[in-house]
Motif scaffolding. Structure first.
Motif, short mmCIF file in Angstrom:
data_model
loop_
_atom_site.label_atom_id
_atom_site.label_comp_id
_atom_site.label_asym_id
_atom_site.label_seq_id
_atom_site.Cartn_x
_atom_site.Cartn_y
_atom_site.Cartn_z
N THR A 1 -4.42 32.86 -36.19
CA THR A 1 -3.42 33.83 -36.63
C THR A 1 -3.53 35.12 -35.85
O THR A 1 -2.53 35.70 -35.42
CB THR A 1 -3.58 34.11 -38.14
N ALA A 2 -4.77 35.58 -35.64
CA ALA A 2 -4.99 36.83 -34.90
C ALA A 2 -4.55 36.70 -33.45
O ALA A 2 -3.96 37.64 -32.88
CB ALA A 2 -6.47 37.22 -34.97
N LEU A 3 -4.79 35.55 -32.84
CA LEU A 3 -4.36 35.34 -31.46
C LEU A 3 -2.84 35.33 -31.35
O LEU A 3 -2.28 35.88 -30.40
CB LEU A 3 -4.93 34.02 -30.93
N LYS A 4 -2.20 34.69 -32.31
CA LYS A 4 -0.73 34.65 -32.30
C LYS A 4 -0.16 36.06 -32.44
O LYS A 4 0.78 36.44 -31.74
CB LYS A 4 -0.22 33.76 -33.42
N ASP A 5 -0.75 36.85 -33.34
CA ASP A 5 -0.30 38.24 -33.53
C ASP A 5 -0.54 39.06 -32.26
O ASP A 5 0.32 39.86 -31.86
CB ASP A 5 -1.03 38.88 -34.71
N MET A 6 -1.69 38.85 -31.64
CA MET A 6 -2.02 39.59 -30.42
C MET A 6 -1.05 39.23 -29.31
O MET A 6 -0.57 40.10 -28.55
CB MET A 6 -3.46 39.28 -30.00
N SER A 7 -0.72 37.94 -29.20
CA SER A 7 0.23 37.51 -28.19
C SER A 7 1.60 38.14 -28.41
O SER A 7 2.27 38.56 -27.45
CB SER A 7 0.36 35.98 -28.22
N GLN A 8 2.01 38.25 -29.68
CA GLN A 8 3.30 38.88 -29.98
C GLN A 8 3.29 40.35 -29.60
O GLN A 8 4.30 40.88 -29.09
CB GLN A 8 3.63 38.73 -31.46
N GLN A 9 2.16 41.02 -29.80
CA GLN A 9 2.04 42.42 -29.39
C GLN A 9 2.22 42.55 -27.88
O GLN A 9 2.89 43.47 -27.40
CB GLN A 9 0.68 42.98 -29.82
N VAL A 10 1.60 41.64 -27.15
CA VAL A 10 1.70 41.66 -25.69
C VAL A 10 3.15 41.45 -25.26
O VAL A 10 3.67 42.17 -24.39
CB VAL A 10 0.80 40.58 -25.07
N GLN A 11 3.82 40.48 -25.87
CA GLN A 11 5.21 40.21 -25.51
C GLN A 11 6.13 41.37 -25.86
O GLN A 11 7.04 41.71 -25.08
CB GLN A 11 5.68 38.94 -26.22
N ASN A 12 5.89 42.00 -27.01
CA ASN A 12 6.70 43.17 -27.39
C ASN A 12 6.51 44.31 -26.40
O ASN A 12 7.48 44.98 -26.00
CB ASN A 12 6.34 43.64 -28.79
N MET A 13 5.27 44.52 -25.99
CA MET A 13 4.96 45.58 -25.03
C MET A 13 5.63 45.29 -23.68
O MET A 13 6.20 46.19 -23.05
CB MET A 13 3.45 45.68 -24.85
N LEU A 14 5.60 44.03 -23.27
CA LEU A 14 6.22 43.66 -22.00
C LEU A 14 7.74 43.84 -22.07
O LEU A 14 8.35 44.32 -21.11
CB LEU A 14 5.86 42.21 -21.64
N THR A 15 8.33 43.48 -23.20
CA THR A 15 9.78 43.64 -23.37
C THR A 15 10.18 45.11 -23.25
O THR A 15 11.14 45.45 -22.55
CB THR A 15 10.22 43.08 -24.74
N ARG B 1 -6.22 41.27 -20.83
CA ARG B 1 -5.98 41.57 -19.40
C ARG B 1 -4.49 41.61 -19.09
O ARG B 1 -4.05 42.41 -18.26
CB ARG B 1 -6.68 40.50 -18.54
N ILE B 2 -3.73 40.74 -19.75
CA ILE B 2 -2.27 40.79 -19.56
C ILE B 2 -1.75 42.15 -19.99
O ILE B 2 -0.90 42.75 -19.32
CB ILE B 2 -1.58 39.66 -20.36
N GLY B 3 -2.28 42.67 -21.11
CA GLY B 3 -1.89 44.01 -21.55
C GLY B 3 -2.17 45.06 -20.50
O GLY B 3 -1.37 45.97 -20.28
N ASP B 4 -3.31 44.92 -19.82
CA ASP B 4 -3.64 45.87 -18.76
C ASP B 4 -2.63 45.81 -17.62
O ASP B 4 -2.26 46.85 -17.04
CB ASP B 4 -5.04 45.58 -18.20
N ALA C 1 5.30 53.11 -24.08
CA ALA C 1 5.06 51.67 -23.97
C ALA C 1 3.61 51.39 -23.57
O ALA C 1 2.98 50.46 -24.08
CB ALA C 1 6.02 51.05 -22.95
N ALA C 2 3.08 52.20 -22.67
CA ALA C 2 1.70 52.01 -22.22
C ALA C 2 0.71 52.21 -23.37
O ALA C 2 -0.33 51.54 -23.42
CB ALA C 2 1.39 52.97 -21.08
N LYS C 3 1.02 53.09 -24.29
CA LYS C 3 0.12 53.35 -25.42
C LYS C 3 -0.03 52.14 -26.33
O LYS C 3 -1.03 52.04 -27.06
CB LYS C 3 0.63 54.55 -26.23
N LEU C 4 0.93 51.24 -26.30
CA LEU C 4 0.85 50.04 -27.12
C LEU C 4 -0.37 49.19 -26.74
O LEU C 4 -0.82 48.36 -27.54
CB LEU C 4 2.13 49.20 -26.99
N ASP C 5 -0.89 49.40 -25.55
CA ASP C 5 -2.05 48.64 -25.11
C ASP C 5 -3.28 48.95 -25.97
O ASP C 5 -4.19 48.12 -26.07
CB ASP C 5 -2.35 48.95 -23.64
N LEU C 6 -3.32 50.11 -26.60
CA LEU C 6 -4.43 50.43 -27.49
C LEU C 6 -4.51 49.43 -28.64
O LEU C 6 -5.60 49.02 -29.04
CB LEU C 6 -4.29 51.85 -28.03
N GLN C 7 -3.35 49.05 -29.18
CA GLN C 7 -3.32 48.07 -30.26
C GLN C 7 -3.83 46.72 -29.78
O GLN C 7 -4.52 45.99 -30.52
CB GLN C 7 -1.90 47.94 -30.80
#
Length: 231
Positions: A118-132, A193-196, A149-155
């Protein structure tokens, strides 16, 4: 930058955004395949990486041709160079999605840790939202929104730390999940790393708009900010 508002430059911009959307879909598919142990879907992501690599080469070709044929002035030249450099970040994100998929192929059949899934799925969604959000900003030269948008990487950094703690606790409680926990940790690290790389895209947006090279990775510059989110 008006001289670059031509069909050629618009095509370059659109190709970059399309590549970004494709990479986002690969990330989503890779995580879903990992969680469900879907080897077939994982193989689809692995195969799609070839398309991403070809897209990156096409972007490079388009950018170089635009510079050679249109001979852009300084600001216009910087805009093309920005896309040229940023495409390498998209290509690396695709590589990470592929690495996640290889973990699916390797790990299938091992016991899962539902809370971590569940945590991985949520983290992946955060990454996708940030990329969008980042791709939308990339076309507007909006420095304020790029910083936001860059600040979202903290989450995303905080999500990685939480997953790491979850995995440590799970492995202590049940040694049989250690192979799974090792793989889960690698996948979480790849998402981080994708977030970075997405942060790098926002730095590129600011460079394109202002010519200023900035460091927006707050998690690396100020680790205490991540810790604040965990408290």
């Amino acid at each position: 930058m008006k001289s670059l508002f031509s069909d050629e430059f618009h095509n370059l911009q659109q190709s970059f955004v399309d590549m970004g959307k494709d990479v986002s879909r690969q990330i989503q598919m890779a995580i879903e395949a990992f969680i469900t142990h879907d080897k077939s879907a994982a193989q689809s992501v692995i195969s799609a990486d070839q398309t991403t690599n070809h897209d990156s080469i096409d972007l490079e070709r388009m950018a170089l041709e635009l510079m050679a044929l249109k001979q852009p002035v300084a600001n216009d030249f910087r805009a093309v160079i920005t896309i040229l450099k940023a495409s390498s970040d998209l290509e690396r994100m695709g590589d990470h999605a592929t690495s996640i998929s290889w973990e699916t192929v390797r790990l299938t059949g091992h016991p899962q840790i539902p809370t971590v899934n569940t945590a991985l799925k949520d983290m992946s969604q955060q990454v996708q939202n940030m990329l969008t959000e980042t791709l939308a900003v990339f076309n507007t030269d909006d420095v304020v929104k790029a910083r936001q948008a860059a600040k979202l990487d903290l989450q995303i950094d905080a999500a990685y730390v939480r997953i790491r703690h979850q995995l440590t606790a799970a492995a202590k409680q049940d040694a049989s999940v250690i192979p799974t926990s090792e793989s889960d940790l690698l996948v979480a690290r790849l998402l981080e790393r994708i977030g970075d790389h997405v942060v790098n895209l926002n730095e590129a947006t600011i460079y394109q708009a202002t010519g200023e090279m900035v460091e927006l990775n707050l998690g690396k510059r100020q680790p205490g900010l991540v810790q604040d989110l965990l408290n």
